[in-house]
Design a protein around this motif. Structure first.
Motif, PDB file in Angstrom:
ATOM      1  N   ALA A 146     130.075  64.656  40.674  1.00 19.94           N
ATOM      2  CA  ALA A 146     128.690  64.587  40.215  1.00 19.94           C
ATOM      3  C   ALA A 146     128.101  63.196  40.413  1.00 19.94           C
ATOM      4  CB  ALA A 146     128.612  65.003  38.743  1.00 19.94           C
ATOM      5  N   VAL A 147     128.893  62.161  40.125  1.00 20.53           N
ATOM      6  CA  VAL A 147     128.414  60.793  40.304  1.00 20.53           C
ATOM      7  C   VAL A 147     128.128  60.512  41.782  1.00 20.53           C
ATOM      8  CG1 VAL A 147     129.096  58.366  40.178  1.00 20.53           C
ATOM      9  CG2 VAL A 147     129.508  59.876  38.236  1.00 20.53           C
ATOM     10  N   ALA A 148     129.035  60.916  42.650  1.00 21.45           N
ATOM     11  CA  ALA A 148     128.834  60.689  44.086  1.00 21.45           C
ATOM     12  C   ALA A 148     127.611  61.441  44.594  1.00 21.45           C
ATOM     13  CB  ALA A 148     130.083  61.114  44.860  1.00 21.45           C
ATOM     14  N   THR A 149     127.353  62.634  44.045  1.00 17.27           N
ATOM     15  CA  THR A 149     126.178  63.399  44.469  1.00 17.27           C
ATOM     16  C   THR A 149     124.886  62.714  44.050  1.00 17.27           C
ATOM     17  OG1 THR A 149     127.475  65.434  44.201  1.00 17.27           O
ATOM     18  CG2 THR A 149     125.093  65.671  44.397  1.00 17.27           C
ATOM     19  N   ALA A 150     124.867  62.195  42.832  1.00 19.81           N
ATOM     20  CA  ALA A 150     123.642  61.554  42.321  1.00 19.81           C
ATOM     21  C   ALA A 150     123.441  60.150  42.867  1.00 19.81           C
ATOM     22  CB  ALA A 150     123.692  61.502  40.798  1.00 19.81           C
ATOM     23  N   LEU A 151     124.477  59.570  43.439  1.00 22.55           N
ATOM     24  CA  LEU A 151     124.417  58.166  43.831  1.00 22.55           C
ATOM     25  C   LEU A 151     123.377  57.910  44.913  1.00 22.55           C
ATOM     26  CD1 LEU A 151     125.926  55.649  42.931  1.00 22.55           C
ATOM     27  CD2 LEU A 151     127.460  55.938  44.891  1.00 22.55           C
ATOM     28  N   VAL A 152     123.311  58.796  45.914  1.00 24.83           N
ATOM     29  CA  VAL A 152     122.400  58.559  47.045  1.00 24.83           C
ATOM     30  C   VAL A 152     120.938  58.548  46.600  1.00 24.83           C
ATOM     31  CG1 VAL A 152     121.648  59.395  49.293  1.00 24.83           C
ATOM     32  CG2 VAL A 152     124.065  59.499  48.678  1.00 24.83           C
ATOM     33  N   PRO A 153     120.424  59.606  45.932  1.00 26.79           N
ATOM     34  CA  PRO A 153     119.016  59.538  45.513  1.00 26.79           C
ATOM     35  C   PRO A 153     118.750  58.473  44.464  1.00 26.79           C
ATOM     36  CG  PRO A 153     120.083  61.476  44.587  1.00 26.79           C
ATOM     37  CD  PRO A 153     121.035  60.895  45.565  1.00 26.79           C
ATOM     38  N   LEU A 154     119.723  58.197  43.614  1.00 31.35           N
ATOM     39  CA  LEU A 154     119.509  57.201  42.564  1.00 31.35           C
ATOM     40  C   LEU A 154     119.376  55.802  43.155  1.00 31.35           C
ATOM     41  CD1 LEU A 154     119.282  57.213  39.494  1.00 31.35           C
ATOM     42  CD2 LEU A 154     121.720  56.717  39.376  1.00 31.35           C
ATOM     43  N   VAL A 155     120.275  55.465  44.071  1.00 28.98           N
ATOM     44  CA  VAL A 155     120.218  54.142  44.707  1.00 28.98           C
ATOM     45  C   VAL A 155     118.982  54.022  45.595  1.00 28.98           C
ATOM     46  CG1 VAL A 155     121.364  52.615  46.344  1.00 28.98           C
ATOM     47  CG2 VAL A 155     122.697  53.773  44.582  1.00 28.98           C
ATOM     48  N   THR A 156     118.707  55.072  46.361  1.00 26.47           N
ATOM     49  CA  THR A 156     117.542  55.040  47.257  1.00 26.47           C
ATOM     50  C   THR A 156     116.248  54.887  46.466  1.00 26.47           C
ATOM     51  OG1 THR A 156     118.712  56.462  48.836  1.00 26.47           O
ATOM     52  CG2 THR A 156     116.328  56.272  49.075  1.00 26.47           C
ATOM     53  N   GLY A 157     116.079  55.690  45.428  1.00 25.08           N
ATOM     54  CA  GLY A 157     114.872  55.607  44.617  1.00 25.08           C
ATOM     55  C   GLY A 157     114.742  54.276  43.902  1.00 25.08           C
ATOM     56  N   SER A 158     115.849  53.747  43.397  1.00 24.01           N
ATOM     57  CA  SER A 158     115.813  52.451  42.705  1.00 24.01           C
ATOM     58  C   SER A 158     115.397  51.340  43.654  1.00 24.01           C
ATOM     59  CB  SER A 158     117.182  52.142  42.100  1.00 24.01           C
ATOM     60  OG  SER A 158     117.555  53.123  41.147  1.00 24.01           O
ATOM     61  N   LEU A 159     115.939  51.344  44.868  1.00 17.13           N
ATOM     62  CA  LEU A 159     115.573  50.312  45.834  1.00 17.13           C
ATOM     63  C   LEU A 159     114.096  50.399  46.222  1.00 17.13           C
ATOM     64  CD1 LEU A 159     118.715  50.349  48.180  1.00 17.13           C
ATOM     65  CD2 LEU A 159     118.088  48.614  46.485  1.00 17.13           C
ATOM     66  N   LEU A 160     113.602  51.623  46.422  1.00 19.75           N
ATOM     67  CA  LEU A 160     112.194  51.791  46.786  1.00 19.75           C
ATOM     68  C   LEU A 160     111.267  51.318  45.674  1.00 19.75           C
ATOM     69  CD1 LEU A 160     112.298  55.310  48.516  1.00 19.75           C
ATOM     70  CD2 LEU A 160     111.934  53.102  49.627  1.00 19.75           C
ATOM     71  N   VAL A 161     111.553  51.742  44.435  1.00 18.29           N
ATOM     72  CA  VAL A 161     110.690  51.366  43.312  1.00 18.29           C
ATOM     73  C   VAL A 161     110.766  49.860  43.049  1.00 18.29           C
ATOM     74  CG1 VAL A 161     110.365  51.624  40.823  1.00 18.29           C
ATOM     75  CG2 VAL A 161     110.764  53.637  42.238  1.00 18.29           C
ATOM     76  N   THR A 162     111.975  49.297  43.125  1.00 20.22           N
ATOM     77  CA  THR A 162     112.128  47.861  42.861  1.00 20.22           C
ATOM     78  C   THR A 162     111.402  47.027  43.908  1.00 20.22           C
ATOM     79  OG1 THR A 162     114.279  48.255  41.841  1.00 20.22           O
ATOM     80  CG2 THR A 162     113.799  46.013  42.529  1.00 20.22           C
ATOM     81  N   SER A 163     111.524  47.410  45.172  1.00 21.52           N
ATOM     82  CA  SER A 163     110.857  46.641  46.230  1.00 21.52           C
ATOM     83  C   SER A 163     109.340  46.676  46.069  1.00 21.52           C
ATOM     84  CB  SER A 163     111.251  47.195  47.604  1.00 21.52           C
ATOM     85  OG  SER A 163     110.818  48.544  47.738  1.00 21.52           O
TER      86      SER A 163
END
Length: 532
Positions: A146-163
């Motif tokens: 479950a963690v590995a599945t959520a990791l991609v959208p979570l990291v991608t979304g966090s990077l986009l919002v933070t930038s």
């Protein structure tokens, strides 16, 4: 190949428990106005059991691919079943005409929500008990997936919002809104005011602190402190974990929280004062509203939770290094596809999500939400926000796995037939909640009787099936089930008859009788917990 080597209950007891549970769930759902979201919650509960069974039996890439896909309905069942139901209930019972109706409407919302959550927990417990797959190995494998599945959208979304936030800054009004929300939460947790007793929130905080202390005792490295004396370390650990106060205080406070919360919602401060006397009320209020005490309890809980999380993470890192890379490939692929799908439909999903939530809220909060969400979308855009939310959405599945794993590691969910104990607690919660929404007394008492029957028949079938094998258990389970059901039906009939006799004799509800009912149902929850 199974990794846990657990024996499930025989088919006879599974069939009886399944029929009883399904019958009770149908009757309970007739009392609530929201059923579609409840069914989605049931789907999530069944999907979670299926995921645990798959990771217990299938260790290949295809099996992990299915488990990774099942994290979507698991998260949907939890979020829609709880938050979706809450929103629909708020839209049904709010706004109210007068301020005095707010507590009544809130109580009705909580009662209906409790029925939905209780039946969902019961469904999960029954399916889990039938498969008997709750074990550290299966839960650890599920949580990693479950963690590995959520990791991609979570990291991608966090990077986009933070930038975007670093480049554009925060939208107008959002900082002020978040600041006011944080201040409100801080005030409610640390320094509540007014004439309210605030006992329920205090019991919740104190119970969490006591539970954390007990878990710290269980995981404290006593063996390392005594050096080479491994036997001495194990003896110290056994004595420490048998210390009753932290565990008992946590369980007692957690059980009392439900009853006290209902009392504070049902009764005004003046009515509670008349029941417990003014000096006692003032004394309790001094303790429950003490800033320093609440800060100490919250600090203990926070530090202890961080220490526990880091210790579990450090234990899992060596195992993760030895994990087959092909097992992690499937959830990463599913997470990537989920991220692309979220980005593709982000605009329509964001609009629908904001519109649906606002439509269920009263006019003033709805207007504020539409204004703030419009400002956020203008700055960040819908795509980064929806991708981040999709990662948080899948992260719920991982959080559920972590909570279950913590329950197993702490010993609370480690016994055989644990699922049936969970189902019993779910039915008791549904029965208590049904009493709040004025369900018939036979349903309330019958729900508790069904919960006890599910616990008794399920545990008996699991134990006997493990000891003598499935072939010789059919008649034993049938006799045990018949006796349990006869006793339950007789008890419900007697209680309903007594209630009707009292009603015919002029028995009226009052604050005292309401408080007595609250204490009674609280004791039933504690009794169901003790059956574990």
């Amino acid at each position: 190949m199974s990794t846990t080597q657990q024996t499930g209950p025989p088919k006879t007891s599974s069939a009886l428990v399944g029929v009883l549970a399904l019958f009770a769930v149908v009757l309970f759902l007739r009392e609530v106005p929201v059923r579609a979201t409840a069914l989605i919650g049931f789907l999530g509960a069944v999907s979670l059991t299926a995921s645990l069974w798959l990771v217990d039996t299938e260790t290949e890439l295809a099996g992990r691919l299915v488990v990774s896909l099942l994290t979507i309905p698991v998260a949907a069942g939890f979020i829609v079943g709880i938050f979706g139901t809450t929103l629909l209930l708020i839209g049904s019972f709010f706004p109210v005409e007068t301020v005095s109706d707010v507590s009544v409407a809130t109580l009705i919302v909580l009662g209906n929500l409790g029925v939905v959550v209780g039946t969902g927990v019961a469904i999960f417990g029954v399916t889990l008990g039938m498969k008997n797959v709750i074990a550290p190995t299966a839960l650890t494998a599920y949580t990693r997936t479950a963690v590995a599945t959520a990791l991609v959208p979570l990291v991608t979304g966090s990077l986009l919002v933070t930038s975007i936030a670093l480049r554009e800054g925060s939208p107008a009004g959002v900082d002020l809104l978040f600041k006011s929300q944080i201040e409100g939460i801080w005030t409610a947790l640390v320094s509540p005011g007014g004439r309210q007793l605030h006992l329920a929130s205090f019991l919740l905080i104190a119970g969490a602190a006591a539970g954390i202390c007990w878990l710290l005792l269980r995981r404290f490295p006593f063996e390392s402190l005594v050096g080479s004396g491994g036997d001495d370390g194990r003896q110290i650990r056994q004595r420490a974990t048998k210390l009753g106060p932290p565990r008992r205080v946590g369980l007692a406070f957690g059980g009392l929280t439900v009853g006290v919360l209902l009392a504070e919602l049902l009764l005004s401060p003046a009515e509670i004062q008349s029941l417990v006397t003014v000096p006692l009320y003032d004394l309790v209020q001094v303790v429950t509203t003490a800033d320093w005490l609440r800060l100490l309890l919250l600090g203990t809980t926070t530090v202890g939770a961080i220490w526990l999380g880091l210790s579990v993470l450090l234990e899992e890192l060596p195992a993760n290094r030895q994990t087959d890379r092909s097992v992690l490939l499937a959830p990463l692929v599913v997470g990537s596809l989920w991220t692309l799908l979220a980005a593709a439909v982000s605009e329509s999903v964001y609009t629908w999500l904001v519109t649906e939530i606002a439509s269920q809220l009263p006019s003033r909060p709805a207007a504020e939400m539409l204004t703030v969400s419009g400002s956020i979308e203008t700055v960040y855009g819908s795509t980064p926000l929806i991708v981040l939310l999709s990662g948080i959405f899948l992260g719920v599945s991982a959080a559920i796995g972590v909570l279950l794993l913590g329950g197993v590691r702490s010993g609370y969910l480690a016994a055989a037939g644990t699922g049936f104990s969970v189902a019993c607690a779910g039915f008791c919660l549904a029965a208590i909640s049904a009493s709040i929404v004025s369900a018939p007394s036979w349903l309330v008492l019958g729900g508790i009787a069904v919960g006890l029957a599910v616990w008794d028949i399920g545990h008996f079938g699991t134990t006997v099936g493990h000891e003598v094998g499935e072939g010789a258990t059919g008649q034993l389970v049938a006799v045990r089930a018949s006796t349990t059901l006869l006793v339950g039906v007789a008890g419900v009939a007697l209680a309903v008859g007594l209630q009707r006799w009292l009603a015919a004799d002029g028995f009226d509800a009052s604050p005292r009788t309401t408080l007595a009912l609250v204490l009674l149902v609280t004791s039933l929850v504690a009794f169901a917990n003790a059956l574990r």
